[in-house]
Scaffold this active site. Sequence first.
Site, PDB file in Angstrom:
ATOM      1  N   GLN A  41      -2.436   2.750   9.810  1.00 19.38           N
ATOM      2  CA  GLN A  41      -1.113   2.829   9.170  1.00 19.38           C
ATOM      3  C   GLN A  41      -0.127   3.621  10.019  1.00 19.38           C
ATOM      4  O   GLN A  41       1.079   3.372   9.969  1.00 19.38           O
ATOM      5  CB  GLN A  41      -1.226   3.488   7.788  1.00 19.38           C
ATOM      6  CG  GLN A  41      -1.911   2.652   6.724  1.00 19.38           C
ATOM      7  CD  GLN A  41      -3.398   2.943   6.645  1.00 19.38           C
ATOM      8  OE1 GLN A  41      -4.010   3.373   7.614  1.00 19.38           O
ATOM      9  NE2 GLN A  41      -3.982   2.692   5.492  1.00 19.38           N
ATOM     10  N   ASN A  99      -5.312  12.531   0.241  1.00 16.52           N
ATOM     11  CA  ASN A  99      -4.468  11.667   1.074  1.00 16.52           C
ATOM     12  C   ASN A  99      -5.383  10.917   2.033  1.00 16.52           C
ATOM     13  O   ASN A  99      -6.609  11.097   2.031  1.00 16.52           O
ATOM     14  CB  ASN A  99      -3.410  12.495   1.815  1.00 16.52           C
ATOM     15  CG  ASN A  99      -2.361  11.613   2.466  1.00 16.52           C
ATOM     16  OD1 ASN A  99      -1.821  10.695   1.844  1.00 16.52           O
ATOM     17  ND2 ASN A  99      -2.066  11.833   3.735  1.00 16.52           N
ATOM     18  N   LYS A 100      -4.797  10.095   2.857  1.00 14.70           N
ATOM     19  CA  LYS A 100      -5.553   9.234   3.776  1.00 14.70           C
ATOM     20  C   LYS A 100      -6.622  10.015   4.539  1.00 14.70           C
ATOM     21  O   LYS A 100      -6.384  11.141   4.975  1.00 14.70           O
ATOM     22  CB  LYS A 100      -4.550   8.582   4.738  1.00 14.70           C
ATOM     23  CG  LYS A 100      -5.121   7.658   5.774  1.00 14.70           C
ATOM     24  CD  LYS A 100      -6.002   6.567   5.217  1.00 14.70           C
ATOM     25  CE  LYS A 100      -5.334   5.702   4.170  1.00 14.70           C
ATOM     26  NZ  LYS A 100      -6.286   4.854   3.419  1.00 14.70           N
ATOM     27  N   ARG A 139       0.850  -1.190   0.000  1.00 16.89           N
ATOM     28  CA  ARG A 139       0.000   0.000   0.000  1.00 16.89           C
ATOM     29  C   ARG A 139       0.886   1.241   0.000  1.00 16.89           C
ATOM     30  O   ARG A 139       2.104   1.128   0.130  1.00 16.89           O
ATOM     31  CB  ARG A 139      -0.948  -0.021   1.207  1.00 16.89           C
ATOM     32  CG  ARG A 139      -0.187  -0.372   2.487  1.00 16.89           C
ATOM     33  CD  ARG A 139      -0.579   0.349   3.692  1.00 16.89           C
ATOM     34  NE  ARG A 139      -0.437   1.761   3.558  1.00 16.89           N
ATOM     35  CZ  ARG A 139       0.726   2.427   3.683  1.00 16.89           C
ATOM     36  NH1 ARG A 139       1.887   1.807   3.909  1.00 16.89           N
ATOM     37  NH2 ARG A 139       0.763   3.750   3.584  1.00 16.89           N
ATOM     38  N   GLY A 140       0.225   2.414  -0.139  1.00 18.07           N
ATOM     39  CA  GLY A 140       1.005   3.645  -0.271  1.00 18.07           C
ATOM     40  C   GLY A 140       1.188   3.892  -1.765  1.00 18.07           C
ATOM     41  O   GLY A 140       1.580   2.972  -2.503  1.00 18.07           O
ATOM     42  N   ALA A 141       0.880   5.124  -2.202  1.00 17.09           N
ATOM     43  CA  ALA A 141       0.764   5.390  -3.633  1.00 17.09           C
ATOM     44  C   ALA A 141       1.987   4.962  -4.465  1.00 17.09           C
ATOM     45  O   ALA A 141       1.840   4.214  -5.434  1.00 17.09           O
ATOM     46  CB  ALA A 141       0.440   6.864  -3.834  1.00 17.09           C
ATOM     47  N   ARG A 152      -7.367  -0.287  -7.302  1.00 18.01           N
ATOM     48  CA  ARG A 152      -7.703   0.792  -6.359  1.00 18.01           C
ATOM     49  C   ARG A 152      -7.842   2.095  -7.168  1.00 18.01           C
ATOM     50  O   ARG A 152      -7.063   2.325  -8.095  1.00 18.01           O
ATOM     51  CB  ARG A 152      -6.605   0.960  -5.276  1.00 18.01           C
ATOM     52  CG  ARG A 152      -6.486  -0.251  -4.350  1.00 18.01           C
ATOM     53  CD  ARG A 152      -5.573   0.022  -3.166  1.00 18.01           C
ATOM     54  NE  ARG A 152      -6.220   0.907  -2.209  1.00 18.01           N
ATOM     55  CZ  ARG A 152      -5.603   1.427  -1.151  1.00 18.01           C
ATOM     56  NH1 ARG A 152      -4.315   1.155  -0.937  1.00 18.01           N
ATOM     57  NH2 ARG A 152      -6.240   2.212  -0.313  1.00 18.01           N
ATOM     58  N   ASP A 181      -1.859  10.684  -2.276  1.00 17.19           N
ATOM     59  CA  ASP A 181      -2.213   9.650  -3.250  1.00 17.19           C
ATOM     60  C   ASP A 181      -2.456  10.245  -4.620  1.00 17.19           C
ATOM     61  O   ASP A 181      -2.263   9.593  -5.632  1.00 17.19           O
ATOM     62  CB  ASP A 181      -3.445   8.881  -2.772  1.00 17.19           C
ATOM     63  CG  ASP A 181      -3.068   8.081  -1.546  1.00 17.19           C
ATOM     64  OD1 ASP A 181      -3.113   8.642  -0.433  1.00 17.19           O
ATOM     65  OD2 ASP A 181      -2.668   6.920  -1.717  1.00 17.19           O
TER      66      ASP A 181
HETATM   67  O1  MRU Z   1      -4.744   3.234   1.827  1.00 18.16           O
HETATM   68  P1  MRU Z   1      -3.242   3.440   1.820  1.00 18.16           P
HETATM   69  O2  MRU Z   1      -2.571   2.912   3.038  1.00 18.16           O
HETATM   70  O3  MRU Z   1      -2.626   2.943   0.529  1.00 18.16           O
HETATM   71  O4  MRU Z   1      -3.085   5.026   1.834  1.00 18.16           O
HETATM   72  C1  MRU Z   1      -1.783   5.555   1.828  1.00 18.16           C
HETATM   73  C2  MRU Z   1      -1.716   7.022   1.993  1.00 18.16           C
HETATM   74  O5  MRU Z   1      -2.714   7.707   2.110  1.00 18.16           O
HETATM   75  C3  MRU Z   1      -0.344   7.652   1.947  1.00 18.16           C
HETATM   76  O6  MRU Z   1      -0.284   8.785   2.760  1.00 18.16           O
HETATM   77  C4  MRU Z   1      -0.023   8.063   0.498  1.00 18.16           C
HETATM   78  O7  MRU Z   1      -0.207   6.976  -0.368  1.00 18.16           O
HETATM   79  C5  MRU Z   1       1.357   8.581   0.346  1.00 18.16           C
HETATM   80  S1  MRU Z   1       2.575   7.319   0.550  1.00 18.16           S
HETATM   81  C6  MRU Z   1       4.076   7.993   0.142  1.00 18.16           C
END
Ligand code: MRU
Length: 343
Positions: A179, A230-231, A32-34, A72, A220
């Site tokens: 997270q 973002n999250k 996970r994470g963009a 996603r 993201d």
């Molecule tokens: O749902 P996730 O855990 O994939 O969401 C991740 C985030 O929101 C991060 O802050 C974002 O992807 C940046 S990661 C460098």
Amino acid sequence: MLDQRLLPNREVYRLYRDSADVIRAIKELVVRGAPAIGVAAAMGLALGARSLPGDRFSRDFEKLCRAFAAARPTAVNLFWAIERMRRVVRENGQRPVDTLRTLLEREALTIYEEDLDANRRLSEHGAALLPRKGTILTHCNAGGLATAGIGTALGVIVAARDAGKKISVFADETRPVLQGARLTAWELRRERIPVTVITDNMAGHFMQRGKIDAVIVGTDRTAANGDVANKIGTYSVAVLAARHKIPFYVAAPTSSIDLACKNGEKIPIEERSPDEVSHVNGKMLTPRGVKIANPAFDVTPHELVTAIITENGVARPPYSKSLARLVGGAGAGDAPVRKRRST
Ligand code: MRU
């Protein structure tokens, strides 16, 4: 892949031999994470290409691209990476299929290496913005786990520490998937950077008491006007930071900036399973049958963002100008963009 669902209690690595399993791993948050999602999709496509029959390679590869694109919706890095892989096939259509497979592997590795490099450069630009001594609040996880390298928001923090700054971190736990509590705290401990985990609803309290000097988060998808997806919960943190006049920074590799997306209203927001909210560790917390909402991301309007840190430099308002200048190259192909609501 290191299975992020099991951290911090267990470090389990998964080996994938089938692209369908890589798609599932992205959907289920093994990875996970963009930026990490983008790299995983590129690797997954190169893996999948190995077993596509030669006679209808281009058609089947396109189908595979669409299957990855459906994993996603919010992180634009996914669509950006798929578009890079697609272009390899489009531009080399006349070449033997084995050559295409090799070129796809090479492109996936290039995407991986570019992310490593972007993390490093972005972190150096960002480190210069942090105070010599101070406490930084972050939300979700934008560290090494979320990227190919040292991370974006956490990369900035690590680079600031490496430059001799005395930095400590408050990590929002980041409900519902935690997270922050599970992943950011795990990474910072390994880096030996002092970290305090707080629940999401404590950020305002600590800002009011003068305990937070700056906020830094990842993204993201950042739209052309600087609106930042973002999250979920990031928007609330940004509002609080503005109220307390605390700088709010976004660490955004250019792979997460979508110039084709005019503003944040157009960013599709993933709605995830209600179980993530109703259950903790398999135990149900809510009354059975109660309605649950679970948007995984929110959008922070650009007016609340002090600066956007990319690997090519730091963008300041007006973002429609500064981001266009810092982002060069390809767009994100078929990244879903939300249709304008009819009035
Ligand atoms: O749902 P996730 O855990 O994939 O969401 C991740 C985030 O929101 C991060 O802050 C974002 O992807 C940046 S990661 C460098």
